[in-house]
Write an enzyme that holds these catalytic residues in place. Structure first.
Site, PDB file in Angstrom:
ATOM      1  CE  LYS A  22      -1.725   1.608   3.771  1.00  0.00           C
ATOM      2  NZ  LYS A  22      -0.775   2.892   4.794  1.00  0.00           N
ATOM      3  CG  ASN A  23       2.341   2.667   3.480  1.00  0.00           C
ATOM      4  OD1 ASN A  23       1.105   2.967   3.412  1.00  0.00           O
ATOM      5  ND2 ASN A  23       3.002   2.067   5.079  1.00  0.00           N
ATOM      6  NE  ARG A  92       0.192  13.347   7.663  1.00  0.00           N
ATOM      7  CZ  ARG A  92       1.366  13.400   7.115  1.00  0.00           C
ATOM      8  NH1 ARG A  92       2.039  12.393   5.890  1.00  0.00           N
ATOM      9  NH2 ARG A  92       2.235  14.163   7.286  1.00  0.00           N
ATOM     10  CB  CYS A 116      -4.845  10.360  11.863  1.00  0.00           C
ATOM     11  SG  CYS A 116      -3.028  10.307  12.039  1.00  0.00           S
ATOM     12  NE  ARG A 121       1.311  11.203  10.025  1.00  0.00           N
ATOM     13  CZ  ARG A 121       0.455   9.766   9.487  1.00  0.00           C
ATOM     14  NH1 ARG A 121      -1.055   9.584   9.946  1.00  0.00           N
ATOM     15  NH2 ARG A 121       0.818   9.420   8.898  1.00  0.00           N
ATOM     16  N   PRO A 122       1.907  16.921  10.792  1.00  0.00           N
ATOM     17  CG  PRO A 122       4.540  17.394  11.623  1.00  0.00           C
ATOM     18  CD  PRO A 122       3.166  16.357  11.725  1.00  0.00           C
ATOM     19  CG  ASP A 124       7.355  20.460   9.850  1.00  0.00           C
ATOM     20  OD1 ASP A 124       6.730  19.539  10.180  1.00  0.00           O
ATOM     21  OD2 ASP A 124       8.422  20.986  10.569  1.00  0.00           O
ATOM     22  CG  LEU A 125      10.154  17.739   7.837  1.00  0.00           C
ATOM     23  CD1 LEU A 125      10.544  16.674   8.352  1.00  0.00           C
ATOM     24  CD2 LEU A 125      10.871  18.815   8.572  1.00  0.00           C
ATOM     25  CG  ASP A 309       3.553   1.825   9.546  1.00  0.00           C
ATOM     26  OD1 ASP A 309       4.166   2.056   8.929  1.00  0.00           O
ATOM     27  OD2 ASP A 309       3.439   2.592  10.331  1.00  0.00           O
ATOM     28  CB  ILE A 331       7.869   7.699  14.443  1.00  0.00           C
ATOM     29  CG1 ILE A 331      10.184   7.223  14.273  1.00  0.00           C
ATOM     30  CG2 ILE A 331       8.139   7.674  13.355  1.00  0.00           C
ATOM     31  CD1 ILE A 331       9.570   5.708  13.116  1.00  0.00           C
ATOM     32  NE  ARG A 401      -6.808   4.734   5.712  1.00  0.00           N
ATOM     33  CZ  ARG A 401      -6.210   5.683   6.599  1.00  0.00           C
ATOM     34  NH1 ARG A 401      -6.636   6.232   7.670  1.00  0.00           N
ATOM     35  NH2 ARG A 401      -5.748   6.097   5.466  1.00  0.00           N
TER      36      ARG A 401
HETATM   37  C1  EPZ Z   1       4.764   6.740   6.057  1.00  0.00           C
HETATM   38  O1  EPZ Z   1       4.172   8.220   7.091  1.00  0.00           O
HETATM   39  C2  EPZ Z   1       3.852   6.045   6.345  1.00  0.00           C
HETATM   40  N1  EPZ Z   1       2.511   5.764   5.131  1.00  0.00           N
HETATM   41  C3  EPZ Z   1       3.414   5.652   7.835  1.00  0.00           C
HETATM   42  O2  EPZ Z   1       2.673   4.440   7.802  1.00  0.00           O
HETATM   43  C4  EPZ Z   1       4.576   5.458   8.016  1.00  0.00           C
HETATM   44  O3  EPZ Z   1       3.900   4.531   9.458  1.00  0.00           O
HETATM   45  C5  EPZ Z   1       5.706   6.686   8.457  1.00  0.00           C
HETATM   46  O4  EPZ Z   1       5.766   7.235   6.988  1.00  0.00           O
HETATM   47  C6  EPZ Z   1       6.777   6.204   8.737  1.00  0.00           C
HETATM   48  O5  EPZ Z   1       7.638   5.814   8.466  1.00  0.00           O
HETATM   49  C7  EPZ Z   1       2.670   6.064   4.333  1.00  0.00           C
HETATM   50  O6  EPZ Z   1       4.088   5.712   3.387  1.00  0.00           O
HETATM   51  C8  EPZ Z   1       1.799   5.845   3.289  1.00  0.00           C
HETATM   52  P1  EPZ Z   1       6.910  10.111   8.282  1.00  0.00           P
HETATM   53  P2  EPZ Z   1       4.763   9.363   6.579  1.00  0.00           P
HETATM   54  O7  EPZ Z   1       6.452  11.654   7.170  1.00  0.00           O
HETATM   55  O8  EPZ Z   1       5.245  10.394   5.688  1.00  0.00           O
HETATM   56  C9  EPZ Z   1       7.115  13.180  11.335  1.00  0.00           C
HETATM   57  C10 EPZ Z   1       0.422   3.167   7.741  1.00  0.00           C
HETATM   58  O9  EPZ Z   1      -0.236   2.451   8.601  1.00  0.00           O
HETATM   59  N2  EPZ Z   1       7.125  14.656  10.520  1.00  0.00           N
HETATM   60  O10 EPZ Z   1       7.682   9.352   7.284  1.00  0.00           O
HETATM   61  O11 EPZ Z   1       3.515  11.152   6.471  1.00  0.00           O
HETATM   62  C11 EPZ Z   1       5.797  13.191  11.918  1.00  0.00           C
HETATM   63  O12 EPZ Z   1       5.697  13.570  13.289  1.00  0.00           O
HETATM   64  C12 EPZ Z   1       0.836   4.204   7.763  1.00  0.00           C
HETATM   65  O13 EPZ Z   1       0.464   2.465   6.475  1.00  0.00           O
HETATM   66  C13 EPZ Z   1       7.340  15.587  10.796  1.00  0.00           C
HETATM   67  O14 EPZ Z   1       7.588  16.252  11.671  1.00  0.00           O
HETATM   68  O15 EPZ Z   1       5.087   9.616   8.298  1.00  0.00           O
HETATM   69  C14 EPZ Z   1       6.243  11.207  12.319  1.00  0.00           C
HETATM   70  O16 EPZ Z   1       6.437  12.080  13.900  1.00  0.00           O
HETATM   71  C15 EPZ Z   1       0.633   4.762   9.205  1.00  0.00           C
HETATM   72  N3  EPZ Z   1       6.818  16.902   9.760  1.00  0.00           N
HETATM   73  C16 EPZ Z   1       7.951  11.525  11.841  1.00  0.00           C
HETATM   74  O17 EPZ Z   1       8.120  12.870  10.866  1.00  0.00           O
HETATM   75  C17 EPZ Z   1       6.692  16.360   7.992  1.00  0.00           C
HETATM   76  O18 EPZ Z   1       6.195  17.996   7.544  1.00  0.00           O
HETATM   77  C18 EPZ Z   1       8.067  10.172  10.666  1.00  0.00           C
HETATM   78  O19 EPZ Z   1       6.515  10.700   9.633  1.00  0.00           O
HETATM   79  C19 EPZ Z   1       6.426  15.491   8.077  1.00  0.00           C
HETATM   80  C20 EPZ Z   1       6.220  14.492   9.177  1.00  0.00           C
END
Ligand code: EPZ
Length: 422
Positions: A22-23, A92, A116, A121-122, A124-125, A309, A331, A401
């Protein structure tokens, strides 16, 4: 809405075919926006998240056909550059249309994703990275407006945040950079296999990306990209979930098939340490339930570390593993909705400051529980399979989902699960 009734006590045996990731599918589907030519993407799981993404692409003007696991997409003419709130709030990951829309149309309007249950789920990056490529970004009324009137320009972009790398943030900036003028270097890039699969997809389209799978990506912008036929990687989190099901409830062993065991090393290492025997062979992994199971201490980390995950599923395993285990999520420190539901089933779990202290109990007992996020819900199914009596799990749409027919797959292994209208 539907619910599961899981009758505990079954013993699992046999083999389960794992679906495509999925991801990996979600950003790859978004990347089809980068070309006018037809793309074929194979092994896209039939889950609501990928269906939402296809709806968003159709909303933007894509022609979409789906036959079993194969999706054919052509984004020849786009009639919009908007991803509306009513779709983004449902999923998201739709934020990852920002990068390709910006690259294709020099502008994008995407609703800010809500938070969620696993935490804030910011993005900003994402926005910092896209600004670095020259996009003007404004946020108003809950929407992000991005514009690059004169196109994007390659730059050195640092994507590291306080919780480490961002998976979808890396995807977004990579997809924006492939059509930018000049070369982009992304430091602090996510190294997940799903990011590598996206980079492979983009390179097959004619992009020039090197370093995928390492924290430093180099992207040489090209003029245009072409259509491609691509098969997504296996879903390592679905595979890990079934391995934990085997660790908890196998009669002796179960086998997961159509997997890439290199993507699962952090998970199989922990399961081995817990006393399970693991036998990888080709595209299968056989797991034998531990004869003398022991707990473990887990800290989640970006890939190749232990995946966030998979932490809920491990909490389900440790709930009935003798001794004390610790699960820390660095995380998503709030990602412990499953703990309160498992406590309703008799689990001994205390969560504080992003860390679960788990004391294994003799047996859980069935109780009505509520699914919350995708992985917490899957963990409740695993716990219920081990529990005495029956467990009613409501709001199973959370599971649908991201897991393709998880109940049918578990039933084929010997589980006793009913899917009923709520
Ligand atoms: C991906 O989400 C996955 N989703 C998530 O899987 C997974 O848990 C996550 O990566 C971490 O491995 C998909 O790939 C669709 P991140 P993503 O940006 O990219 C912080 C599932 O169950 N952050 O890597 O949205 C954030 O809050 C889902 O299949 C910022 O601070 O996650 C977190 O603490 C759930 N600013 C960390 O970084 C930003 O702009 C990692 O988040 C973006 C993220």
């Amino acid at each position: 809405m539907e619910k599961f009734i899981v009758h505990g006590g079954s013993q699992l045996e046999g083999t389960v075919n794992i679906s495509g990731s999925k991801n990996a599918s979600l950003p790859i589907l978004a990347a089809t926006l980068l070309t006018r030519e037809q793309c074929i993407i194979r092994r896209v799981p039939d889950v609501s998240d990928t269906n939402y993404m296809l709806q968003i692409l159709q909303n933007l003007g894509a022609e979409v056909e789906r036959s079993s696991g194969n999706v054919t997409i052509k984004c020849e003419k786009l009639r919009s550059h908007e991803a509306p709130y009513e779709l983004v709030r449902k999923m998201r990951a739709s934020v990852c249309v920002m990068g390709p829309l910006l690259a294709r149309q020099n502008r994008a309007n995407v609703s800010l994703p809500g938070g969620c249950v696993i935490g804030d789920r910011p993005i900003d990056l994402h926005l910092r990275g896209l600004k670095g490529l020259g996009a003007e970004v404004t946020v108003d009324g809950g929407n992000v407006h991005l514009e690059a009137r004169y196109g994007l320009n390659g730059q050195e972009i640092d994507m590291l945040g306080k919780h480490g790398a961002t998976v979808l943030g890396t995807d977004n900036v990579m997809m924006a950079a492939v059509l930018a003028k000049g070369t982009t270097v992304i430091t602090g890039a996510a190294c997940e296999p799903e990011v590598v699969d996206l980079a492979n997809f983009l390179n097959s389209m004619g992009a020039k990306i090197s370093g995928a799978g390492t924290p430093r990506l180099e992207i040489e912008g090209v003029k245009e990209l072409g259509g491609v036929d691509h098969t997504v990687i296996p879903d390592r989190i679905e595979a890990g979930t079934f391995l934990v099901a085997g660790a908890m409830a196998a009669k002796e062993s179960i086998t997961v098939r159509r997997v890439n065991h290199e993507h699962l090393e952090a998970v199989t290492d922990v399961l081995s340490a817990c006393g399970c025997k693991i036998e990888p062979s080709g595209d299968t992994i056989k797991i034998y339930r531990a004869k003398n199971p022991v707990g473990a201490n887990i800290i989640t980390d970006p890939y190749p570390g232990f995946p966030t995950d998979m932490q809920a599923q491990m909490c389900a395993l440790f709930a009935t593993t003798p001794g004390h285990s610790v699960v820390k999520d660095t995380i998503f420190p709030q990602r412990f909705m499953h703990a309160s539901e498992m406590k309703r089933m008799g689990a001994n779990i205390d969560v504080d400051d992003g860390t679960a202290q788990i004391q294994g109990v003799e047996q859980l007992s069935g109780a009505p529980v509520m699914a919350s996020d995708l992985r917490a819900s899957a963990a409740l199914v695993l716990a219920a399979m081990k529990a005495k009596g029956s467990t009613e799990i409501s709001r199973v749409y959370h599971i649908d989902r991201g897991y393709e027919h998880i109940d049918d797959k578990l039933i084929d292994l010997g589980a006793n699960i009913e899917r009923l209208p709520a």
